[in-house]
Design a protein around this motif. Structure first.
Motif, PDB file in Angstrom:
ATOM      1  N   GLY A 129      13.613  -0.798   2.243  1.00 24.51           N
ATOM      2  CA  GLY A 129      14.453  -1.878   1.763  1.00 24.51           C
ATOM      3  C   GLY A 129      13.516  -2.981   1.333  1.00 24.51           C
ATOM      4  O   GLY A 129      12.303  -2.860   1.472  1.00 24.51           O
ATOM      5  N   CYS A 130      14.049  -4.055   0.793  1.00 20.52           N
ATOM      6  CA  CYS A 130      13.194  -5.127   0.288  1.00 20.52           C
ATOM      7  C   CYS A 130      13.996  -6.417   0.271  1.00 20.52           C
ATOM      8  O   CYS A 130      15.158  -6.412  -0.146  1.00 20.52           O
ATOM      9  CB  CYS A 130      12.739  -4.776  -1.126  1.00 20.52           C
ATOM     10  SG  CYS A 130      11.687  -6.024  -1.870  1.00 20.52           S
ATOM     11  N   LEU A 131      13.369  -7.504   0.699  1.00 18.25           N
ATOM     12  CA  LEU A 131      14.079  -8.791   0.716  1.00 18.25           C
ATOM     13  C   LEU A 131      14.462  -9.228  -0.701  1.00 18.25           C
ATOM     14  O   LEU A 131      15.381 -10.020  -0.867  1.00 18.25           O
ATOM     15  CB  LEU A 131      13.216  -9.864   1.392  1.00 18.25           C
ATOM     16  CG  LEU A 131      12.953  -9.624   2.884  1.00 18.25           C
ATOM     17  CD1 LEU A 131      11.985 -10.664   3.431  1.00 18.25           C
ATOM     18  CD2 LEU A 131      14.248  -9.629   3.684  1.00 18.25           C
ATOM     19  N   SER A 132      13.782  -8.681  -1.703  1.00 22.38           N
ATOM     20  CA  SER A 132      14.119  -9.016  -3.091  1.00 22.38           C
ATOM     21  C   SER A 132      15.140  -8.054  -3.696  1.00 22.38           C
ATOM     22  O   SER A 132      15.528  -8.216  -4.853  1.00 22.38           O
ATOM     23  CB  SER A 132      12.853  -9.030  -3.958  1.00 22.38           C
ATOM     24  OG  SER A 132      12.023 -10.104  -3.560  1.00 22.38           O
TER      25      SER A 132
ATOM     26  N   ILE B   7       4.602 -13.330  -4.371  1.00 24.35           N
ATOM     27  CA  ILE B   7       5.423 -13.412  -5.591  1.00 24.35           C
ATOM     28  C   ILE B   7       6.918 -13.481  -5.252  1.00 24.35           C
ATOM     29  O   ILE B   7       7.706 -14.025  -6.019  1.00 24.35           O
ATOM     30  CB  ILE B   7       5.119 -12.225  -6.545  1.00 24.35           C
ATOM     31  CG1 ILE B   7       5.787 -12.438  -7.906  1.00 24.35           C
ATOM     32  CG2 ILE B   7       5.567 -10.899  -5.971  1.00 24.35           C
ATOM     33  CD1 ILE B   7       5.315 -13.657  -8.643  1.00 24.35           C
ATOM     34  N   GLN B   8       7.285 -12.975  -4.077  1.00 24.28           N
ATOM     35  CA  GLN B   8       8.706 -13.006  -3.701  1.00 24.28           C
ATOM     36  C   GLN B   8       9.198 -14.429  -3.425  1.00 24.28           C
ATOM     37  O   GLN B   8      10.402 -14.669  -3.378  1.00 24.28           O
ATOM     38  CB  GLN B   8       8.961 -12.109  -2.479  1.00 24.28           C
ATOM     39  CG  GLN B   8       8.746 -10.628  -2.792  1.00 24.28           C
ATOM     40  CD  GLN B   8       8.989  -9.770  -1.565  1.00 24.28           C
ATOM     41  OE1 GLN B   8       8.083  -9.530  -0.785  1.00 24.28           O
ATOM     42  NE2 GLN B   8      10.212  -9.313  -1.391  1.00 24.28           N
ATOM     43  N   ILE B   9       8.248 -15.364  -3.214  1.00 23.15           N
ATOM     44  CA  ILE B   9       8.654 -16.776  -3.160  1.00 23.15           C
ATOM     45  C   ILE B   9       8.099 -17.521  -4.380  1.00 23.15           C
ATOM     46  O   ILE B   9       7.953 -18.739  -4.372  1.00 23.15           O
ATOM     47  CB  ILE B   9       8.262 -17.474  -1.835  1.00 23.15           C
ATOM     48  CG1 ILE B   9       6.760 -17.411  -1.586  1.00 23.15           C
ATOM     49  CG2 ILE B   9       9.028 -16.870  -0.661  1.00 23.15           C
ATOM     50  CD1 ILE B   9       6.297 -18.384  -0.482  1.00 23.15           C
TER      51      ILE B   9
ATOM     52  N   GLN C  67       1.754  -0.286   1.302  1.00 21.25           N
ATOM     53  CA  GLN C  67       1.866   0.175  -0.084  1.00 21.25           C
ATOM     54  C   GLN C  67       3.064  -0.461  -0.791  1.00 21.25           C
ATOM     55  O   GLN C  67       2.993  -0.799  -1.971  1.00 21.25           O
ATOM     56  CB  GLN C  67       1.942   1.693  -0.130  1.00 21.25           C
ATOM     57  CG  GLN C  67       0.628   2.329   0.324  1.00 21.25           C
ATOM     58  CD  GLN C  67       0.748   3.830   0.457  1.00 21.25           C
ATOM     59  OE1 GLN C  67       0.782   4.539  -0.543  1.00 21.25           O
ATOM     60  NE2 GLN C  67       0.832   4.329   1.675  1.00 21.25           N
ATOM     61  N   HIS C  68       4.155  -0.637  -0.062  1.00 23.46           N
ATOM     62  CA  HIS C  68       5.331  -1.315  -0.637  1.00 23.46           C
ATOM     63  C   HIS C  68       4.961  -2.746  -1.041  1.00 23.46           C
ATOM     64  O   HIS C  68       5.255  -3.183  -2.155  1.00 23.46           O
ATOM     65  CB  HIS C  68       6.467  -1.314   0.402  1.00 23.46           C
ATOM     66  CG  HIS C  68       7.674  -2.121   0.021  1.00 23.46           C
ATOM     67  ND1 HIS C  68       8.932  -1.578  -0.109  1.00 23.46           N
ATOM     68  CD2 HIS C  68       7.818  -3.451  -0.239  1.00 23.46           C
ATOM     69  CE1 HIS C  68       9.787  -2.546  -0.448  1.00 23.46           C
ATOM     70  NE2 HIS C  68       9.135  -3.693  -0.524  1.00 23.46           N
ATOM     71  N   GLU C  69       4.291  -3.458  -0.132  1.00 26.09           N
ATOM     72  CA  GLU C  69       3.938  -4.856  -0.420  1.00 26.09           C
ATOM     73  C   GLU C  69       2.899  -4.947  -1.530  1.00 26.09           C
ATOM     74  O   GLU C  69       2.951  -5.847  -2.371  1.00 26.09           O
ATOM     75  CB  GLU C  69       3.431  -5.566   0.839  1.00 26.09           C
ATOM     76  CG  GLU C  69       4.437  -5.666   1.981  1.00 26.09           C
ATOM     77  CD  GLU C  69       5.779  -6.226   1.575  1.00 26.09           C
ATOM     78  OE1 GLU C  69       5.847  -7.059   0.650  1.00 26.09           O
ATOM     79  OE2 GLU C  69       6.798  -5.802   2.163  1.00 26.09           O
ATOM     80  N   MET C  70       1.936  -3.997  -1.532  1.00 22.69           N
ATOM     81  CA  MET C  70       0.923  -4.033  -2.593  1.00 22.69           C
ATOM     82  C   MET C  70       1.534  -3.737  -3.953  1.00 22.69           C
ATOM     83  O   MET C  70       1.068  -4.262  -4.960  1.00 22.69           O
ATOM     84  CB  MET C  70      -0.224  -3.093  -2.262  1.00 22.69           C
ATOM     85  CG  MET C  70      -1.094  -3.713  -1.166  1.00 22.69           C
ATOM     86  SD  MET C  70      -2.552  -2.761  -0.803  1.00 22.69           S
ATOM     87  CE  MET C  70      -3.473  -2.914  -2.333  1.00 22.69           C
ATOM     88  N   ASP C  71       2.583  -2.939  -3.990  1.00 20.90           N
ATOM     89  CA  ASP C  71       3.309  -2.728  -5.254  1.00 20.90           C
ATOM     90  C   ASP C  71       3.807  -4.068  -5.813  1.00 20.90           C
ATOM     91  O   ASP C  71       3.754  -4.288  -7.026  1.00 20.90           O
ATOM     92  CB  ASP C  71       4.531  -1.827  -5.025  1.00 20.90           C
ATOM     93  CG  ASP C  71       4.228  -0.344  -5.214  1.00 20.90           C
ATOM     94  OD1 ASP C  71       3.091   0.004  -5.566  1.00 20.90           O
ATOM     95  OD2 ASP C  71       5.162   0.469  -5.002  1.00 20.90           O
ATOM     96  N   HIS C  72       4.288  -4.939  -4.935  1.00 23.69           N
ATOM     97  CA  HIS C  72       4.777  -6.247  -5.403  1.00 23.69           C
ATOM     98  C   HIS C  72       3.694  -6.999  -6.179  1.00 23.69           C
ATOM     99  O   HIS C  72       3.990  -7.725  -7.123  1.00 23.69           O
ATOM    100  CB  HIS C  72       5.218  -7.132  -4.224  1.00 23.69           C
ATOM    101  CG  HIS C  72       6.589  -6.836  -3.703  1.00 23.69           C
ATOM    102  ND1 HIS C  72       7.725  -7.014  -4.463  1.00 23.69           N
ATOM    103  CD2 HIS C  72       7.010  -6.400  -2.491  1.00 23.69           C
ATOM    104  CE1 HIS C  72       8.789  -6.695  -3.730  1.00 23.69           C
ATOM    105  NE2 HIS C  72       8.385  -6.311  -2.526  1.00 23.69           N
ATOM    106  N   LEU C  73       2.429  -6.828  -5.754  1.00 19.86           N
ATOM    107  CA  LEU C  73       1.326  -7.539  -6.419  1.00 19.86           C
ATOM    108  C   LEU C  73       1.132  -7.039  -7.851  1.00 19.86           C
ATOM    109  O   LEU C  73       0.534  -7.723  -8.675  1.00 19.86           O
ATOM    110  CB  LEU C  73       0.019  -7.388  -5.628  1.00 19.86           C
ATOM    111  CG  LEU C  73       0.078  -7.752  -4.140  1.00 19.86           C
ATOM    112  CD1 LEU C  73      -1.303  -7.633  -3.517  1.00 19.86           C
ATOM    113  CD2 LEU C  73       0.626  -9.167  -3.935  1.00 19.86           C
TER     114      LEU C  73
HETATM  115 NI    NI Z   1       9.640  -5.676  -0.955  1.00 17.53          NI
END
Ligand code: NI
Length: 173
Positions: A93-96, A50-52, A135-141
């Motif tokens: 941190g997060c690239l978004s 989703i970040q792209i 867990q951070h990445e799964m939150d994005h989903l």
């Molecule tokens: Ni992130």
């Protein structure tokens, strides 16, 4: 492989719930290749589709340290089967959410099931940075950013600054 633009907050697309992948095929592998290249270029250690701008349940990660050989991981339709009661705190941190870092407490360990790059089912136990990153990445989903784990005041302050930075960017473009 193509480096794709990364969407940054605040942007309503980041709030979408991503859809399960039906089949791991060449088209999906091409997306995963783009995601990995985009993540390495940023540089970052994890990226959700989703970040792209692709609302599908796909994550790429690489937690290898500098100087170590790359260890790309591809997680399709990841599911957490178990999480520990015990929490661990890491500065995230997060690239978004560029240029913001804050401590977030999450379950210290988890068991994960996912499909890999070839579409094979895998299960792994995660701890340390891997558990946090998964867990951070799964939150994005689910449309959740790490700043959603912070106080409302802190989150709003960050979002305001991000919005201002975007306006400055547009003004200077
Ligand atoms: Ni992130």
């Amino acid at each position: 492989m193509t480096i794709r633009p990364i969407i940054t907050a605040p942007d309503p697309r980041l709030k979408q719930v991503s859809k399960p992948v039906e089949r791991v095929d060449d088209a999906l592998r091409a997306l995963m290749d783009d995601m990995l290249e985009t993540m390495y270029d940023a540089p970052g250690i994890g990226l959700a589709a989703i970040q792209i701008g692709e609302p599908v349940r796909v994550i790429v990660m690489d937690l290898a340290r500098e100087g170590e050989p790359p260890e790309p991981r591809y997680l399709v339709n990841p599911e957490i089967l178990w999480k520990s009661e015990e929490l661990a705190t890491y500065e995230e941190g997060c690239l978004s959410v560029p240029e913001f870092y804050e401590d977030v407490a999450r379950p210290a360990r988890c068991r994960l099931r996912y499909l890999d790059y070839q579409g094979e089912i895998r299960e792994i136990d995660c701890d340390g940075m891997l558990a946090t990153c998964v867990q951070h990445e799964m939150d994005h989903l689910e449309g959740i950013l790490f700043i959603d784990h912070l106080s409302r005041l802190k989150r709003q302050m960050m979002l305001k600054k991000l919005e201002k930075a975007k306006k400055l960017d547009r003004a200077s473009a």
